[in-house]
Design a protein around this motif. Structure first.
Motif, short mmCIF file in Angstrom:
data_model
loop_
_atom_site.label_atom_id
_atom_site.label_comp_id
_atom_site.label_asym_id
_atom_site.label_seq_id
_atom_site.Cartn_x
_atom_site.Cartn_y
_atom_site.Cartn_z
N GLN A 1 0.29 1.09 -7.54
CA GLN A 1 -0.41 0.94 -8.81
C GLN A 1 -1.59 -0.02 -8.63
O GLN A 1 -1.63 -0.82 -7.69
CB GLN A 1 0.54 0.39 -9.88
CG GLN A 1 1.72 1.30 -10.19
CD GLN A 1 2.65 0.69 -11.23
OE1 GLN A 1 2.54 -0.49 -11.56
NE2 GLN A 1 3.57 1.50 -11.74
N VAL A 2 -2.55 0.09 -9.54
CA VAL A 2 -3.68 -0.84 -9.54
C VAL A 2 -3.14 -2.27 -9.66
O VAL A 2 -2.26 -2.55 -10.49
CB VAL A 2 -4.65 -0.52 -10.69
CG1 VAL A 2 -5.71 -1.61 -10.83
CG2 VAL A 2 -5.31 0.83 -10.46
N GLY A 3 -3.62 -3.14 -8.83
CA GLY A 3 -3.18 -4.54 -8.83
C GLY A 3 -2.16 -4.87 -7.77
O GLY A 3 -1.92 -6.05 -7.49
N ASP A 4 -1.54 -3.85 -7.15
CA ASP A 4 -0.57 -4.11 -6.08
C ASP A 4 -1.23 -4.80 -4.90
O ASP A 4 -2.35 -4.45 -4.51
CB ASP A 4 0.07 -2.80 -5.60
CG ASP A 4 1.09 -2.24 -6.57
OD1 ASP A 4 1.35 -2.90 -7.59
OD2 ASP A 4 1.62 -1.14 -6.29
N ARG A 5 -0.54 -5.77 -4.33
CA ARG A 5 -1.01 -6.45 -3.11
C ARG A 5 -0.45 -5.71 -1.91
O ARG A 5 0.77 -5.55 -1.79
CB ARG A 5 -0.54 -7.91 -3.12
CG ARG A 5 -1.22 -8.76 -4.19
CD ARG A 5 -0.37 -9.94 -4.62
NE ARG A 5 0.13 -10.74 -3.54
CZ ARG A 5 -0.37 -11.94 -3.16
NH1 ARG A 5 -1.41 -12.44 -3.81
NH2 ARG A 5 0.16 -12.61 -2.18
N VAL A 6 -1.33 -5.27 -1.02
CA VAL A 6 -0.90 -4.40 0.08
C VAL A 6 -1.60 -4.77 1.39
O VAL A 6 -2.64 -5.43 1.40
CB VAL A 6 -1.19 -2.92 -0.24
CG1 VAL A 6 -0.38 -2.45 -1.44
CG2 VAL A 6 -2.68 -2.68 -0.47
N ILE A 7 -1.01 -4.28 2.47
CA ILE A 7 -1.60 -4.33 3.80
C ILE A 7 -1.97 -2.90 4.17
O ILE A 7 -1.19 -1.97 3.93
CB ILE A 7 -0.62 -4.89 4.84
CG1 ILE A 7 -0.13 -6.29 4.44
CG2 ILE A 7 -1.25 -4.93 6.24
CD1 ILE A 7 1.04 -6.79 5.28
N ALA A 8 -3.15 -2.72 4.74
CA ALA A 8 -3.58 -1.38 5.14
C ALA A 8 -4.10 -1.42 6.57
O ALA A 8 -4.76 -2.38 6.98
CB ALA A 8 -4.67 -0.86 4.21
N PHE A 9 -3.79 -0.35 7.32
CA PHE A 9 -4.35 -0.19 8.66
C PHE A 9 -5.28 1.00 8.63
O PHE A 9 -4.88 2.11 8.26
CB PHE A 9 -3.25 0.00 9.70
CG PHE A 9 -3.73 -0.17 11.11
CD1 PHE A 9 -3.97 -1.44 11.62
CD2 PHE A 9 -4.01 0.92 11.90
CE1 PHE A 9 -4.44 -1.61 12.91
CE2 PHE A 9 -4.48 0.77 13.20
CZ PHE A 9 -4.70 -0.50 13.70
N LEU A 10 -6.55 0.78 9.00
CA LEU A 10 -7.61 1.78 8.90
C LEU A 10 -8.12 2.14 10.30
O LEU A 10 -7.86 1.43 11.27
CB LEU A 10 -8.77 1.24 8.08
CG LEU A 10 -8.45 0.41 6.84
CD1 LEU A 10 -9.71 -0.29 6.34
CD2 LEU A 10 -7.87 1.28 5.75
N ASN A 11 -8.86 3.22 10.40
CA ASN A 11 -9.61 3.48 11.63
C ASN A 11 -10.80 2.52 11.70
O ASN A 11 -10.99 1.81 12.69
CB ASN A 11 -10.09 4.92 11.68
CG ASN A 11 -8.97 5.90 11.98
OD1 ASN A 11 -8.03 5.56 12.70
ND2 ASN A 11 -9.04 7.09 11.43
N VAL A 12 -11.59 2.49 10.66
CA VAL A 12 -12.73 1.57 10.52
C VAL A 12 -12.88 1.25 9.04
O VAL A 12 -12.21 1.83 8.19
CB VAL A 12 -14.05 2.19 11.06
CG1 VAL A 12 -14.02 2.33 12.56
CG2 VAL A 12 -14.32 3.54 10.40
N GLY A 13 -13.78 0.31 8.73
CA GLY A 13 -14.11 0.03 7.34
C GLY A 13 -13.60 -1.26 6.78
O GLY A 13 -13.81 -1.58 5.60
N GLY A 14 -12.93 -2.09 7.61
CA GLY A 14 -12.27 -3.28 7.09
C GLY A 14 -13.18 -4.46 6.80
O GLY A 14 -12.87 -5.28 5.94
N TYR A 15 -14.29 -4.57 7.53
CA TYR A 15 -15.18 -5.73 7.35
C TYR A 15 -16.08 -5.49 6.15
O TYR A 15 -17.29 -5.27 6.27
CB TYR A 15 -16.04 -5.95 8.58
CG TYR A 15 -15.33 -6.35 9.85
CD1 TYR A 15 -13.96 -6.47 9.93
CD2 TYR A 15 -16.07 -6.61 11.01
CE1 TYR A 15 -13.33 -6.82 11.11
CE2 TYR A 15 -15.46 -6.97 12.19
CZ TYR A 15 -14.08 -7.07 12.24
OH TYR A 15 -13.47 -7.42 13.42
N ALA A 16 -15.52 -5.55 4.97
CA ALA A 16 -16.26 -5.25 3.75
C ALA A 16 -15.53 -5.84 2.56
O ALA A 16 -14.37 -6.25 2.66
CB ALA A 16 -16.40 -3.73 3.58
N THR A 17 -16.21 -5.88 1.43
CA THR A 17 -15.55 -6.37 0.22
C THR A 17 -14.58 -5.34 -0.34
O THR A 17 -13.66 -5.69 -1.08
CB THR A 17 -16.60 -6.72 -0.86
OG1 THR A 17 -17.41 -5.56 -1.13
CG2 THR A 17 -17.47 -7.88 -0.41
#
Length: 330
Positions: A86-102
Motif C-alpha cells: 500500500q502507499v506509505g509502506d516502508r520497503v526494500i527494493a532490488f533493481l537492475n538500475v535506477g537507485g541513485y535518485a529521489t
C-alpha cells in the motif's frame, strides 16, 4: 497540495569514470502494471556499480541510465494490479538500475517489507552484501560450526557480512585486508584472527593460524594476486568461493591445485540465484533479519553521500577507501 511532477537522478550518459556522472531533473516516473513508485530514502553503493558505469559488468543497461541497484524507501504510487503493498509502506527494493535518485520504479512482487528495527540507511545496505555472503557461505559452501573461514577483502561490505555470518554459523573466522585500520574494523565485527596481506606473507600467516591445516572455506571477493596463494593454503576438502574481482584482475589457477587438496572451486552469483529461486533468497534474508533482532548480526554503514556526491562515493569504492557499506541519501 500539488503532486510533484519531477525528480532528481544521477545519470550516466556514456561509459566512463565516476567523474562523468551528472545530477539531472527528470519527469517523475509512473509505475506500470505490477509496479510501484518509491520515494527513495537511501540507496546502497556497491562495487558492481563502479563496473556498470564503465560498461565492464556482465549486465550492460542501455544508455543513458541511472546507476544503483538497492534502495530503501516508501511506496508512493501503485501501478495496475498491485495489491500486496500500500502507499506509505516502508520497503526494500532490488533493481537492475535506477537507485541513485529521489524516486524509483520497482516490481511490486520483489519488494521486501522493511523491518521496523532498521533505519532506511541500514535497509539500503542490507540486501546485496548480506544476501551474497549468506548464499555463498550457506548454500554454496555449506559452512559448518567448528570449521575455519578465511575472508579476503574482509573490511568491505560483503567481507564484513561474511565475517558476521561465519560467526553466527559457529565458524572460526580469519579476516584478511590491506591495512591495520581495516583489520581493526574486522575485529569489531567478530573476526577471531587477522592478516594484513600488504605487510605479511599470506600463505605463511594462514599456515601459522591454522596449525598447518588451512582454512576449510575461503571467501574471495577480490581475485587478483592473492587468489593463488590463498588457494594453495586451503584445507583438504576445502571450498574456495569465487565471489568477485575487486582487484580488477581475474586470476588463473593451475587445475592441479584442486586435485591435490581434494578441494572445490565454487562460483557465487547471488543475483542470478535470487532471480531463479526468489523463495530461497527470501528465506535467507529472513534468517538474517531474525539474527539482527537477536543481536547476532549488525549492519556497518560507514559513510553517507548526497546525490551530488555519487561520483565521490564510487571513487571511494574504487580506491578501497570504504569499510562496510556506504549509502547515498537523496
Amino acid at each position: 497540495m500539488t503532486e510533484p511532477t519531477e525528480m532528481q537522478a544521477v545519470v550516466c550518459h556514456a561509459w566512463g569514470t565516476p567523474d562523468t556522472l551528472t545530477v539531472e531533473t527528470q519527469p517523475l516516473p509512473q509505475p506500470g502494471k505490477g509496479e510501484v513508485r518509491l520515494r527513495v530514502r537511501a540507496a546502497g553503493v556497491n562495487f558492481p556499480d563502479t563496473l556498470i558505469i564503465q560498461g565492464k559488468y556482465q549486465f550492460k543497461p542501455p544508455l543513458p541510465f541511472t546507476p544503483g541497484s538497492e534502495v530503501a524507501g516508501e511506496v508512493e504510487a501503485l501501478g495496475e494490479g498491485v495489491e500486496r503493498v500500500q502507499v506509505g509502506d516502508r520497503v526494500i527494493a532490488f533493481l537492475n538500475v535506477g537507485g541513485y535518485a529521489t524516486h524509483a520504479v520497482a516490481q511490486a512482487a520483489q519488494l521486501i517489507p522493511m523491518p521496523p528495527e532498521l533505519s532506511f540507511e541500514q535497509a539500503a545496505a542490507f540486501v546485496l552484501a548480506s544476501g551474497t555472503s549468506y548464499h555463498a557461505l550457506v548454500d554454496r559452501a555449506q559452512l559448518q560450526a567448528g570449521e575455519t573461514l578465511l575472508v579476503l577483502g574482509a573490511s568491505g561490505g560483503v567481507g564484513l557480512a561474511a565475517i558476521q555470518i561465519g560467526k553466527a554459523l559457529g565458524a572460526r573466522v580469519i579476516a584478511a585486508a590491506s591495512r591495520d585500520d581495516k583489520l581493526e574494523i574486522c575485529r569489531q565485527n567478530g573476526a577471531d584472527e587477522t592478516i594484513n596481506y600488504a605487510s605479511e606473507d599470506l600463505r605463511e600467516r594462514v599456515k601459522t593460524l591454522t596449525d598447518g591445516k588451512g582454512p576449510n572455506v575461503i571467501y574471495d571477493p577480490v581475485g587478483g594476486d592473492y587468489a593463488e596463494p590463498a588457494f594453495r593454503s586451503i584445507a583438504w576438502g576445502g571450498r574456495y568461493l569465487v565471489v568477485g574481482f575487486a582487484a580488477g584482475d581475474i586470476p588463473r589457477l593451475p587445475l592441479n591445485l584442486p586435485l591435490l587438496k581434494g578441494a572445490s572451486l565454487v562460483g557465487v552469483f547471488w543475483g542470478e540465484f535470487a532471480r531463479r529461486d526468489p523463495r530461497g533468497n527470501a528465506r535467507n534474508l529472513g534468517t538474517m533479519l531474525e539474527w539482527m533482532k537477536e543481536g547476532r548480526m549488525t549492519l556497518h554503514v560507514s559513510g553517507r553521500y548526497s546525490l551530488e556526491q555519487a561520483g565521490q562515493a564510487l571513487r571511494d569504492m574504487e580506491e578501497r577507501n570504504v569499510t562496510g557499506k556506504v549509502v547515498i541519501v537523496p
